[in-house]
Design an enzyme around this catalytic site. Structure first.
Site, PDB file in Angstrom:
ATOM      1  N   ASP A 247     -10.865  -6.457   0.206  1.00  0.00           N
ATOM      2  CA  ASP A 247     -10.163  -5.551   0.666  1.00  0.00           C
ATOM      3  C   ASP A 247      -9.657  -5.901   2.027  1.00  0.00           C
ATOM      4  OD1 ASP A 247     -10.707  -1.873   0.841  1.00  0.00           O
ATOM      5  OD2 ASP A 247      -9.824  -2.617   2.664  1.00  0.00           O
TER       6      ASP A 247
ATOM      7  N   ASP B   1     -17.192   1.350  -0.814  1.00  0.00           N
ATOM      8  CA  ASP B   1     -16.295  -0.054  -0.355  1.00  0.00           C
ATOM      9  C   ASP B   1     -17.447  -0.628   0.487  1.00  0.00           C
ATOM     10  OD1 ASP B   1     -14.645  -1.994  -0.001  1.00  0.00           O
ATOM     11  OD2 ASP B   1     -13.318  -0.564   1.382  1.00  0.00           O
TER      12      ASP B   1
ATOM     13  N   HIS C 248     -14.747  -0.090   3.753  1.00  0.00           N
ATOM     14  CA  HIS C 248     -14.578   1.351   4.362  1.00  0.00           C
ATOM     15  C   HIS C 248     -15.810   2.187   4.153  1.00  0.00           C
ATOM     16  CE1 HIS C 248     -10.334   0.613   5.355  1.00  0.00           C
ATOM     17  NE2 HIS C 248     -10.459  -0.142   4.231  1.00  0.00           N
TER      18      HIS C 248
ATOM     19  N   SER D  87       0.948  -1.223   0.031  1.00  0.00           N
ATOM     20  CA  SER D  87      -0.046  -0.017   0.038  1.00  0.00           C
ATOM     21  C   SER D  87       0.878   1.303   0.109  1.00  0.00           C
ATOM     22  CB  SER D  87      -0.719  -0.103   1.440  1.00  0.00           C
ATOM     23  OG  SER D  87      -1.803  -1.098   1.420  1.00  0.00           O
TER      24      SER D  87
ATOM     25  N   CYS E 294      -7.667   1.936   1.873  1.00  0.00           N
ATOM     26  CA  CYS E 294      -8.916   1.498   1.081  1.00  0.00           C
ATOM     27  C   CYS E 294      -8.227   0.683  -0.003  1.00  0.00           C
ATOM     28  CB  CYS E 294      -9.794   2.238   0.896  1.00  0.00           C
ATOM     29  SG  CYS E 294     -11.001   1.328  -0.076  1.00  0.00           S
TER      30      CYS E 294
END
Lengths: 371, 630
Positions: free
Chosen positions: B370, B355, B376, B331, B389
């Site tokens: 996720d 999401d 999220h 990430s 996310c």
């Protein structure tokens, strides 16, 4: 000079003590040169110089003493000298002391002594005595007799083995024969015989190390670190000296110890390196002076014995010089002959100066002889 | 006994005969003298040059003299690599008469191991003639005394004092600084190829790793020569001429060794690395890889036992993880991707999506999940970065396509060497269609692109690459090459190196930089930020991004050991960050293998690194106020 001859009462102080001044000066000069070169070659060792000085003093004393003895006495003693010498040579081979791979010394308890040194004087004396008994030039029979007198000590010494000395002794005898007037025909035949004898020497008489020396002489570069090392380093020393030399104490070959036997047999290489070609010429002039002086004494001698003895001693001295310089500079094989009057050490110095003593006796005492 | 048939002797005839013969002999003598003299003339005059050369060849030896190696300092003047005198027993094999006997006797005298003797014999084979070979290094004073007493018995063997490298900070700097060690056959071959053989004629050690290797040319210096006179034993009598060597440059690194030491302590027990770069010029202030090892071991020749241990350790201490470790960036690259999305107008700062924890493509059965099972909720690009996310970025990557991603990420430096002054560097991998075709002979699948959206798939990067990419972000496109070398001393004056700047990354919409930077600020400082906890109550304001990567591999070319999966199954923790937010002084990246989550493991370490940095570099008050007032 003329006056001296005419008036025995007006002879110089030197003649009274039976010293030939020119000869003495020549000898002293060479000795002085020798001390300088020894100082350089020996690594500036004063001890070496002191010992050489003592030796020179002893030798000069012997010379002075010998010069006082009348030549007639030498003539009378020649045979005794020779016989004793031969006996001692035999004794050496039988019971002599071995040193450096050769049997040359007689141990007398208080000193060691090389009988071959006596023969350096005894052989020319004996030869001169023998040949001068007959009218000159000698006849074939007498020459054969002379050869026999010569061959015995030569072979005895060669067997020790001491090739250098036997060579000098043989040549001293041959000079007597030559000066006595041995005919050229005979000389030619002897030369032919000698060359025929050479292979016999090579295969039966010479030791391996002697053969090796000859081979090394013919091609030193074949073994540059082994048997050729001496002669290669010696030639480098001489050659690098150049025309004017590297200067006293500045010979690198000698100071840095690349040159072996620096202060003894190879001292001529040190001299050549440090004083160059000009130095060599001056040195040769000194030697020539002594030789010419010796020959003058010989020709002036009134009696055949004295002439022959003086001539032989002088010429043998030249052989000394020539053989040493020749071997060090690579035109002769390496035989152990020092450079006379210059090399460090040796009983040979005493013998040599005793010989010069005889020369002086002959040169200064001729007036005592009657014609 | 008188002769019998005696005739009257003609004395004058005899005298004449004798005189004639005397003249002849004198002529003979003259002839022989001519032979003698002409030979001496030949030796001394004709061939003088020849013999002079040989005479000089006997006595003059030219010995190379090694230059002193340049010293290495850190940015604050701390000595990192120094030269210390040490005694070693050296042998010139050509001068030893009986090598076997000598070795056996010395081994007993000085307690030299059979291993050392073997090494010595091995080295003999590759040494040039008359160059001394070390038999034993680091002799004690006792050994020196013992040998000196018996030295005369061993011609060709001597105790030599020489300067050897020492690294006072030991394992703190190993991977970055590297070390010097004996010149081996391969080094020698390279030197020959480079025409440097003569320059190294007296040199024993050469840089093998790190800065010592990369800056070898600067550090080594220029060999000197000593013309000496030797005697027939090879002993030096005097020096004739001396051309002194030119010592190597004393160099200064951007590294702050105290910072590096703090990092080392923080990383104790982990496998991983930390990189600290000044974004304003690319100066690398810390570059640490754990576990490390003592470089001093190598200087005097590491024992094969120690070396085997280092080589076979499952923790792989020999690798410089900061430049050679290749990890999925996970990430941490979401800011980069977001920037690309904004720049390509695939998204806007206002683009929102819901999401629900899962991402599904039409006609593809397999869903992408996720990291947060239940999702999220509504997220925009800023929040997607703050909370990391995944779904948002699955969709973004899908819409960008691999080609645009690949092109842009290469501009950030992914998939390529950073250009740092180290040879130990991997290039990582920025996947593309072409790459996959070439490498795996497979077409690029859409699914591959989606994983790329969260920095996984075939995407690998080194921590240093990651740090460099962050400097590009922080600088709004200005790109610097990371540099360890800060400058060198010339006549006692420090001459600084110019920063190496690359062509900048120019955006059509420069305002997009701020969107991304703000999101990184939020990651650290806003309520849902993944790094908020780690950076609570800092005295400075920083920004950053966490990352948690599934483990694929540590380094390229490493065998995958099935038995180790269990241990090495945990995620890699990653963090990128910089501070202060408004006027960045440092970029920090942390990569920890199998340590767990980026926010729980990596971020706290980055924080402590920054904490330390700002205690020794207190912020100017106005800058601080500015930050507070924002």
């Amino acid at each position: 000079m003329q006056k001296t001859k005419l008036d025995p009462n007006k002879q110089s102080i030197w003649q009274k003590i039976h010293i030939d001044l020119p000869l003495l000066l020549g000898l002293l000069t060479l000795m002085g040169v020798g001390l300088f070169v020894i100082y350089s070659a020996g690594g500036q060792d004063w001890d070496l110089i002191k010992r050489q000085l003592i030796r020179l003093a002893l030798a000069l004393t012997v010379m002075l003493v010998v010069a006082q003895i009348p030549p007639l006495a030498y003539r009378r003693l020649s045979v005794h000298f020779y016989v004793v010498g031969i006996l001692m040579l035999v004794a050496v081979l039988a019971i002599g002391t071995v040193g450096k791979g050769a049997q040359r010394w007689l141990d007398l308890g208080f000193m060691r002594f090389q009988p071959s040194e006596i023969m350096k004087l005894a052989v020319p004396m004996m030869m001169a005595w023998y040949i001068s008994r007959f009218n000159l030039p000698p006849r074939l029979l007498h020459i054969v007799g002379g050869f026999l007198l010569l061959v015995v000590p030569t072979l005895l010494i060669a067997k020790q083995p001491d090739l250098g000395t036997s060579l000098l002794i043989a040549s001293s005898g041959l000079f007597v024969l030559f000066l006595a007037g041995m005919s050229w025909k005979l000389i030619g035949s002897v030369a032919v015989l000698a060359s025929a004898f050479a292979p016999v020497m090579w295969f039966f008489l010479m030791k391996d190390y002697q053969k090796q020396r000859v081979l090394t002489f013919l091609n030193p570069e074949s073994d540059p670190l082994g048997s050729g090392y001496h002669i290669i380093q010696s030639k480098i020393a001489i050659g690098s000296g150049g025309f004017s030399g590297k200067g006293w104490l500045h010979g690198t070959q000698s100071q840095l110890e690349f040159l072996p036997e620096r202060h003894t047999d190879f001292i001529f290489a040190v001299f050549s390196e440090e004083f160059g070609f000009t130095g060599i010429l001056l040195l040769l002039v000194l030697y020539c002076f002594i030789i010419v002086r010796g020959m003058i004494i010989a020709t002036r001698a009134q009696e055949a014995y004295s002439k022959l003895l003086a001539g032989s001693l002088t010429l043998t001295f030249f052989v000394y010089v020539f053989v040493n310089m020749g071997m060090v500079s690579g035109i002769l094989p390496v035989v152990g002959v020092p450079l006379p009057l210059v090399s460090y050490g040796g009983t040979s110095m005493v013998t040599l100066l005793a010989g010069f003593g005889m020369l002086m006796a002959i040169g200064t005492q001729r007036r005592l002889l009657s014609r | 006994m008188p002769p019998k048939r005696i005739t009257i002797r003609d004395h004058s005839a005899e005298a004449n005969l004798f005189a004639r013969r005397t003249v002849i002999t004198l002529l003979g003598i003259l002839g022989l003298l001519c032979v003698l003299i002409s030979n001496l003339y030949y030796l001394q005059v004709t061939r003088f040059q020849d013999y002079q050369t040989r005479s000089n060849g006997n006595r003059i030896k030219v010995l190379p003299v090694a230059p002193n190696r340049g010293l290495i300092y850190d940015r604050n003047g701390e000595l990192l690599a120094e030269n210390r005198p040490s005694f070693s027993l050296e042998v010139i094999p050509e001068q030893v008469e009986n090598l076997d006997n000598t070795l056996a006797e010395l081994a007993e005298l000085l307690n030299i191991s059979s291993e050392d003797i073997e090494d010595f014999r091995e080295e003999l084979k590759s040494q040039r003639r008359f160059k001394p070979v070390a038999l034993k290094t680091r002799l004690s004073h006792e050994d020196v005394a013992k040998f000196s007493a018996k030295q005369h018995r061993y011609p060709g063997v001597s105790v030599e004092a020489r300067l050897t490298r020492h690294y006072p900070y030991g394992d703190t700097l190993t991977h970055m600084l590297g070390y010097v060690a004996k010149i081996n056959k391969k080094d020698l071959q390279k030197l020959v190829e480079a025409g440097q053989e003569d320059n190294y004629a007296a040199t024993y050690n050469i840089g093998k790793q790190g800065v010592e290797k990369f800056h070898e040319d600067r550090l080594h210096g220029q060999v000197g020569y000593q013309e000496v006179e030797v005697n027939n034993q090879g002993r030096i009598i005097r020096t004739l001429e001396f051309q002194p060597p030119i010592p190597g440059d004393d160099i200064v690194l951007n590294i702050d060794v105290k910072l590096q030491k703090v990092i080392q302590d923080l990383m104790a027990g982990y496998r991983g690395s930390v990189v600290v770069i000044d974004p304003n010029n690319g100066a690398v202030q810390a570059l640490y890889s754990n576990p490390s090892y003592d470089p001093n071991l190598f200087v005097h020749g590491i024992s094969s036992k120690d070396y085997r241990q280092l080589l076979q350790s499952p923790d792989r201490p020999l690798i410089n993880r900061a430049t050679q470790g290749q990890y999925p960036p996970a990430s941490t690259v979401k800011p980069h991707l977001a920037l690309l999305g904004l720049e390509e107008e695939v998204i806007t700062p206002q683009t929102r999506m819901f999401d629900r924890g899962i991402y599904q493509l039409k006609n593809v059965e397999r869903p992408w999940r996720d990291w947060k099972k239940w999702g999220h909720g509504w997220v925009d690009v800023t929040k997607s970065i703050e909370v990391s996310c995944d779904t948002f970025f699955y969709d973004l990557a899908y819409r960008l396509g691999i080609d645009r991603i690949s092109d842009m990420m290469v501009k950030f430096g992914f998939g390529d060497y950073t250009g740092i002054d180290l040879y130990e560097e991997s290039d990582g991998n920025m996947p593309s269609r072409g790459w996959k075709r070439a490498k795996h002979n497979q077409p690029w699948y859409i699914g591959d692109t989606i994983s790329v959206g969260i920095g996984q798939s075939y995407w690998t990067t080194t921590p240093l690459q990651l740090a460099k990419s962050v400097t590009v972000l922080v600088n709004h496109g200005t790109r610097y090459v990371p540099q360890l070398l800060r400058g060198r001393y010339v006549d006692g004056q420090l001459q600084l190196n110019e920063p190496r700047e690359l062509a900048p990354l120019v955006l059509k919409h420069p305002e997009n930089w701020d969107v991304v930077m703000d999101a990184m600020y939020g990651t650290v400082n806003r309520e849902h930020g993944t790094a908020r906890k780690a950076f609570k109550d800092t005295k400075y304001i920083s920004a950053g991004k966490t990352g948690t990567a599934q483990v694929i591999s540590i380094a390229e070319g490493e065998e995958y050991d099935a038995e180790k999966i269990a241990e090495h199954h945990r995620d890699n923790a990653m963090y990128i960050g910089y501070a202060p937010y408004d006027n960045p002084q440092i970029v920090v990246t942390v990569a920890m293998e199998n340590a767990g989550g980026g926010s729980s493991q990596a971020a706290p370490i980055a924080r402590q690194v920054m904490d330390y940095f700002f205690t020794i570099h207190p912020l100017e008050s106005h800058a601080e106020n500015q930050v507070r007032s924002e």
